[in-house]
Write a protein that holds these residues in place. Structure first.
Motif, PDB file in Angstrom:
ATOM      1  N   LYS A 262      57.782  34.223  60.110  1.00  0.00           N
ATOM      2  CA  LYS A 262      57.560  34.272  61.547  1.00  0.00           C
ATOM      3  C   LYS A 262      56.296  35.089  61.820  1.00  0.00           C
ATOM      4  N   THR A 263      55.637  34.769  62.910  1.00  0.00           N
ATOM      5  CA  THR A 263      54.437  35.508  63.293  1.00  0.00           C
ATOM      6  C   THR A 263      54.723  37.007  63.298  1.00  0.00           C
ATOM      7  N   GLY A 264      53.827  37.753  62.655  1.00  0.00           N
ATOM      8  CA  GLY A 264      53.960  39.196  62.611  1.00  0.00           C
ATOM      9  C   GLY A 264      54.644  39.733  61.364  1.00  0.00           C
ATOM     10  N   GLN A 265      55.342  38.884  60.637  1.00  0.00           N
ATOM     11  CA  GLN A 265      55.980  39.333  59.407  1.00  0.00           C
ATOM     12  C   GLN A 265      54.932  39.541  58.321  1.00  0.00           C
ATOM     13  N   SER A 266      55.297  40.331  57.342  1.00  0.00           N
ATOM     14  CA  SER A 266      54.411  40.544  56.199  1.00  0.00           C
ATOM     15  C   SER A 266      55.057  39.981  54.949  1.00  0.00           C
ATOM     16  N   MET A 267      54.240  39.651  53.972  1.00  0.00           N
ATOM     17  CA  MET A 267      54.767  39.176  52.692  1.00  0.00           C
ATOM     18  C   MET A 267      53.690  39.321  51.626  1.00  0.00           C
ATOM     19  N   THR A 268      54.140  39.197  50.390  1.00  0.00           N
ATOM     20  CA  THR A 268      53.238  39.275  49.249  1.00  0.00           C
ATOM     21  C   THR A 268      53.393  38.036  48.386  1.00  0.00           C
ATOM     22  N   LEU A 269      52.290  37.394  48.086  1.00  0.00           N
ATOM     23  CA  LEU A 269      52.257  36.325  47.090  1.00  0.00           C
ATOM     24  C   LEU A 269      51.897  36.954  45.751  1.00  0.00           C
ATOM     25  N   GLN A 270      52.703  36.625  44.759  1.00  0.00           N
ATOM     26  CA  GLN A 270      52.489  37.227  43.445  1.00  0.00           C
ATOM     27  C   GLN A 270      51.691  36.290  42.550  1.00  0.00           C
ATOM     28  N   CYS A 271      50.836  36.872  41.724  1.00  0.00           N
ATOM     29  CA  CYS A 271      50.059  36.111  40.744  1.00  0.00           C
ATOM     30  C   CYS A 271      49.966  36.929  39.474  1.00  0.00           C
ATOM     31  N   ALA A 272      50.306  36.294  38.358  1.00  0.00           N
ATOM     32  CA  ALA A 272      50.208  36.964  37.068  1.00  0.00           C
ATOM     33  C   ALA A 272      49.618  35.997  36.050  1.00  0.00           C
ATOM     34  N   GLN A 273      48.780  36.537  35.161  1.00  0.00           N
ATOM     35  CA  GLN A 273      48.228  35.710  34.082  1.00  0.00           C
ATOM     36  C   GLN A 273      48.385  36.457  32.763  1.00  0.00           C
ATOM     37  N   ASP A 274      48.569  35.663  31.694  1.00  0.00           N
ATOM     38  CA  ASP A 274      48.807  36.257  30.379  1.00  0.00           C
ATOM     39  C   ASP A 274      47.686  35.933  29.405  1.00  0.00           C
ATOM     40  N   MET A 275      46.495  35.655  29.917  1.00  0.00           N
ATOM     41  CA  MET A 275      45.360  35.258  29.080  1.00  0.00           C
ATOM     42  C   MET A 275      44.317  36.364  28.949  1.00  0.00           C
ATOM     43  N   ASN A 276      44.639  37.544  29.468  1.00  0.00           N
ATOM     44  CA  ASN A 276      43.736  38.695  29.412  1.00  0.00           C
ATOM     45  C   ASN A 276      42.398  38.401  30.106  1.00  0.00           C
ATOM     46  N   HIS A 277      42.482  37.617  31.191  1.00  0.00           N
ATOM     47  CA  HIS A 277      41.265  37.292  31.934  1.00  0.00           C
ATOM     48  C   HIS A 277      40.853  38.444  32.826  1.00  0.00           C
ATOM     49  N   GLU A 278      39.538  38.699  32.835  1.00  0.00           N
ATOM     50  CA  GLU A 278      39.034  39.761  33.701  1.00  0.00           C
ATOM     51  C   GLU A 278      39.009  39.306  35.163  1.00  0.00           C
ATOM     52  N   TYR A 279      38.640  38.061  35.389  1.00  0.00           N
ATOM     53  CA  TYR A 279      38.418  37.553  36.736  1.00  0.00           C
ATOM     54  C   TYR A 279      39.692  36.907  37.269  1.00  0.00           C
ATOM     55  N   MET A 280      40.114  37.344  38.464  1.00  0.00           N
ATOM     56  CA  MET A 280      41.231  36.707  39.159  1.00  0.00           C
ATOM     57  C   MET A 280      40.839  36.520  40.617  1.00  0.00           C
ATOM     58  N   SER A 281      41.405  35.499  41.244  1.00  0.00           N
ATOM     59  CA  SER A 281      40.962  35.139  42.589  1.00  0.00           C
ATOM     60  C   SER A 281      42.066  34.440  43.354  1.00  0.00           C
ATOM     61  N   TRP A 282      41.974  34.523  44.665  1.00  0.00           N
ATOM     62  CA  TRP A 282      42.901  33.839  45.568  1.00  0.00           C
ATOM     63  C   TRP A 282      42.115  32.906  46.483  1.00  0.00           C
ATOM     64  N   TYR A 283      42.690  31.697  46.712  1.00  0.00           N
ATOM     65  CA  TYR A 283      42.075  30.685  47.556  1.00  0.00           C
ATOM     66  C   TYR A 283      43.122  30.163  48.528  1.00  0.00           C
ATOM     67  N   ARG A 284      42.635  29.654  49.639  1.00  0.00           N
ATOM     68  CA  ARG A 284      43.491  28.869  50.500  1.00  0.00           C
ATOM     69  C   ARG A 284      42.919  27.463  50.604  1.00  0.00           C
ATOM     70  N   GLN A 285      43.828  26.494  50.713  1.00  0.00           N
ATOM     71  CA  GLN A 285      43.429  25.094  50.800  1.00  0.00           C
ATOM     72  C   GLN A 285      44.006  24.503  52.065  1.00  0.00           C
ATOM     73  N   ASP A 286      43.138  24.051  52.946  1.00  0.00           N
ATOM     74  CA  ASP A 286      43.533  23.483  54.226  1.00  0.00           C
ATOM     75  C   ASP A 286      43.061  22.036  54.299  1.00  0.00           C
ATOM     76  N   PRO A 287      43.798  21.187  55.020  1.00  0.00           N
ATOM     77  CA  PRO A 287      43.436  19.770  55.106  1.00  0.00           C
ATOM     78  C   PRO A 287      41.996  19.587  55.567  1.00  0.00           C
ATOM     79  N   GLY A 288      41.259  18.721  54.871  1.00  0.00           N
ATOM     80  CA  GLY A 288      39.888  18.413  55.260  1.00  0.00           C
ATOM     81  C   GLY A 288      38.868  19.459  54.865  1.00  0.00           C
ATOM     82  N   MET A 289      39.337  20.530  54.251  1.00  0.00           N
ATOM     83  CA  MET A 289      38.419  21.583  53.835  1.00  0.00           C
ATOM     84  C   MET A 289      38.579  21.819  52.343  1.00  0.00           C
TER      85      MET A 289
END
Lengths: 107, 113
Positions: free
Chosen positions: B14-41
């Motif tokens: 609901k509007t105003g709520q908070s949450m956390t999306l979790q991301c974990a990798q096991d490849m010992n990568h230095e670079y990590m990133s978050w993206y959003r994907q929206d229709p038409g973009m």
């Protein structure tokens, strides 16, 4: 502003046809990536290029750094190639993505 | 080989709520990133990290917070969710440098009512 432009946006082909998807970019890059996204949503890396040409099976990717252009070719297309193909470029620590080419291969 | 693991796959807020999306990798990568994907973009970079303790903003950082306390984990926090944050979110990792292939998580579909 669109750092990465892809064409065409949509593509329908008959099974067996040769397919080309184009990507042009406007920024200096360290690498260009071709990605595949299936209807289920997952994204997988097909190629990473910084120069020349790479080939994996029926897929070929080329890049021309001077012209800031890359192409993805699919030879002998198959219905299982139906997916969205996304071009992405890396500049420093930033990635920029095209809007994707939706490919449908009809049996 | 787990690769990049992203949770949850679906979330309704609901509007105003908070949450956390979790991301974990096991490849010992230095670079990590978050993206959003929206229709038409195309995918748009929200935040990225080049190593533990180092984060930076991408193209669309407003409304999102990240931290990188370990090499493996890179959570994305929505502090006060808004309907404009309804999207599909992807986490990705790679080795640092020009030779790093991108590895993506399976995506998280977030709906903010």
């Amino acid at each position: 502003k669109n750092e990465v432009e892809q064409s065409p946006q949509n593509l329908t082909a008959q099974e067996g046809e040769f397919i080309t998807i184009n990507c042009s970019y406007s920024v200096g890059i360290s690498a260009l990536h071709w990605l595949q996204q299936h209807p289920g949503g997952g994204i997988v890396s097909l190629f990473m290029l910084s120069s020349g040409k790479k080939k994996h099976g029926r897929l070929i990717a080329t890049i021309n750094i001077q012209e800031k252009h890359s192409s993805l070719h699919i030879t002998a297309s198959h219905p299982r190639d139906s997916a969205v193909y996304i071009c992405a470029v890396r500049t420093g620590n930033q990635f920029y993505f095209g809007t994707g080419t939706s490919l449908t291969v009809i049996p | 080989n787990a690769g990049v693991t992203q949770t949850p796959k679906f979330q309704v807020l609901k509007t105003g709520q908070s949450m956390t999306l979790q991301c974990a990798q096991d490849m010992n990568h230095e670079y990590m990133s978050w993206y959003r994907q929206d229709p038409g973009m195309g995918l748009r970079l929200i935040h990225y990290s080049v190593g533990a303790g180092i984060t930076d903003q991408g193209e669309v950082p407003n409304g999102y917070n990240v931290s990188r306390s370990t090499t493996e984990d890179f959570p994305l926090r929505l502090l006060s969710a808004a309907p404009s944050q309804t999207s599909v979110y992807f986490c990705a990792s790679s080795r640092q440098g020009r030779t790093g292939e991108l590895f993506f998580g399976e995506g998280s579909r977030l709906t903010v009512l």
